[in-house]
Every structure is written in structure tokens, then in C-alpha cells.
Scaffold this motif. Structure first.
Motif: not given
Length: 339
Positions: A57-63
């Protein structure tokens, strides 16, 4: 990692990043592509099949591994609603928020029950809610309108703003200092897109007219998007929500703290607050200490959350049954299984 601080990065998240991977923050989700913000700037990346199933989702942190987003870092907060349709599956509107700006418009009767519904979801998100009343330039008595809403939203700051005159915009900006993330949530036609443009100082979101016949607006924002403000804060703009279904009962008693406190003083633990002897809630309504409409709003949300819990249990049971059936089919398909 320190270059990510303006994007809301907390150094304690470093332990969640898999070795050799680069953290990035999701600014927009499109079909098959993610727009992410990194220490080196904005990029377009593909989500891995596993990440796509998790639903970033918008705002998530991903690797990231190159141009592939391979993992979702743990969410600290999330504004979650139930998706439209019979399944009522939870849907993350925006993640890792510090502030949820619940937006409604002045210039007409206060929609207190609607504001209370949004606040219940906002409190359940783990972020701090603030009510922002737009179109102050159309209201004949702004202080009175603000006071009416303030009386109904215990413990929540209420701000009146005008995207036309600029009144109150600085107060909203002050809520979003560098590295702090907020999200605008509310129905169509309440002025979210105009507020985004006022905060950005440029036209970043389309705006539309409100129909005079029913005072309802159109969906001018079509996708959720994370914007960087000139003051260093971050802001998620969301499309107007025709429906805001509760995913759980997490924030109801906080939004209705006065009702919940009275309910705890009832003579019977299972009191339905419908006239039972020793009911502190109905006694407060009869004495004029509690608004009857507020009690109806609380009961409505409690009932809705209960139905959602039953649906969630049913989905969990169905998923488990499907898993067991799949396992049995796989065992029967083994050529050397005992007969």
C-alpha cells in the motif's frame, strides 16, 4: 540509511531489511508497477509475485533487489477499511502514518456521525487523528461550527481551513514537520484535492465541482499517492470513499470514549443499553448528559464491527478447509502412497 530520514525512515527499521537489499517507500501503486522513493530518488519497480499477494500500500516500506521489490517491511500503523462487496475483506488505504487528517466540509449541517465513523477507523490505525474542516470561506460562523464538532470528537484537534483564502493552511502544515507522514481521508466533494494543492503550493491533484442538488462531489482523485511537502512532511492523498466499512472494533471505544465509560458503569455486564435497570448509558441520555444520536452511532458501529468479525471468522474457516482439501488432494496424487 540516514538519507532516508526525510522519507520517514526510522533507524530501528534497519534490522527488518534483508541483507543486501535496499529499503524504499511506496509512493504509488499501479497495476504491475510500484512508484517508490529511495535515497537516490524516485524509481519505478516491479513487485515480486510474493509481494503482490501481500498487497503493498502507499506508505509501505519495501526491500528492493535491483528493480524488483521483494519484501514488505513490518507496518507500524495502517488505516484499514473493509473493501466494497460481499466478502468485506480488509483493505489497507495507507500505511506507516503518523497523522490521519479526517476531512469534512463546512458550509452545511455538521455530519457528526460520519466524522465519528472516520475517527473510529483512524484511532484503530495507530496514528493520531485530526479533524480538518475545509471550505471555511463558505461558512457564516466558523467558530460555532468548529465548537459543534469539537464537542462531538473528544480529545481530537479540530482545524478549520480554506484553500481559497489560505486560512488555517499553516496549522495543517505544522502537523507535518520533516519526516512525518499524514493522510487525508474523507468522502468526495469535501475539498481534499484543493487542500493538497494548497499544501503543495501547486496543482498536483484535479479538483471538481460539487453538485448543488445534493452537495455531493465527484471522485477527482483516482489513486492514492504520497506527496512530499515543501516543509519536509509527507502527505498521502486518497480518493473519496463512498463507503467506509470497519475492519474491526479497534478504535470504536476510543472515538466514543464517553459512551464506553458510561457503559462500564452499567449494573449488568451484558447490558444492551436499551432501557435495562441500572443502565448508566440510557440514564445519561435521559438526563441530557449524552446525545442520543451519539449513542445510536456507537451502537451502529459496534454492531457493524461484530458482523465483520463473524465474516472474518467465516473467511478463516473457509481458507483452512481449502488448505486441508488441497493437502488431501496432493496426498492422493502421490504415486507411492500406501493403499
Amino acid at each position: 540509511m540516514t538519507d532516508l530520514a526525510p522519507l520517514g525512515w526510522d533507524p530501528t527499521r534497519s534490522a527488518d531489511v534483508p541483507p543486501g537489499r535496499e529499503p524504499a517507500r511506496v509512493a504509488r501503486v499501479d497495476r504491475g508497477l510500484l512508484t517508490v522513493l529511495t535515497a537516490g530518488g524516485e524509481r519505478r519497480v516491479h513487485p515480486s509475485s510474493g509481494l503482490r499477494e501481500e498487497g503493498p500500500a502507499v506508505g509501505d516500506w519495501v526491500a528492493l533487489r535491483g528493480d524488483l521489490a521483494v519484501a514488505l517491511l513490518p507496518r507500524r500503523t495502517a488505516f484499514v477499511r473493509t473493501a466494497a462487496g460481499r466478502t468485506s475483506a480488509p483493505q489497507v488505504v495507507a500505511a506507516n502514518l503518523d497523522v490521519v487528517l479526517v476531512v469534512d466540509a463546512l458550509g452545511g449541517p455538521a455530519r457528526l456521525r460520519r466524522i465519528e465513523r472516520y475517527l473510529a477507523v483512524a484511532w484503530g490505525s495507530g496514528a493520531t487523528p485530526v479533524v480538518v474542516l475545509t471550505k471555511a470561506d463558505l461558512c457564516a460562523d466558523v467558530p460555532a461550527a468548529v465548537a459543534e464538532v469539537t464537542d462531538a470528537v473528544l480529545g481530537v484537534e479540530v482545524l478549520a481551513v480554506s484553500s481559497v483564502t489560505g486560512a488555517g493552511i499553516a496549522a495543517v502544515e505544522a502537523l507535518l514537520p520533516p519526516g512525518r507522514t499524514g493522510a487525508l481521508v474523507g468522502p468526495s466533494g469535501v475539498g481534499k484535492s484543493s487542500l493538497v494543492n494548497a499544501l503543495l503550493g501547486e496543482v498536483a491533484a484535479a479538483t471538481g465541482e460539487v453538485r448543488e442538488a445534493d452537495r455531493r462531489g465527484r471522485h477527482t482523485t483516482t489513486a492514492r499517492e504520497l506527496h512530499r511537502l515543501t516543509g519536509g512532511g509527507l502527505l498521502v492523498d486518497t480518493p473519496g470513499m463512498r463507503e467506509l466499512g470497519l475492519a474491526d472494533d479497534e478504535g470504536i471505544d476510543t472515538a466514543y470514549a464517553d459512551v464506553a465509560e458510561l457503559a462500564g458503569a452499567c449494573r449488568f455486564r451484558d447490558c444492551a443499553h436499551g432501557g435495562e435497570p441500572g443502565c448508566a448509558v440510557t440514564a445519561a441520555v435521559d438526563a441530557g448528559a449524552l446525545d442520543a444520536g451519539r449513542l445510536r452511532g456507537w451502537r451502529k458501529l459496534q454492531a457493524e464491527a461484530h458482523r465483520q468479525a463473524l465474516r472474518s471468522d467465516a473467511r478463516a474457516r473457509a481458507a483452512e478447509h481449502a488448505r486441508v482439501r488441497s493437502l488431501h488432494r496432493a496426498m492422493r496424487a502421490q504415486p507411492n502412497r500406501p493403499r
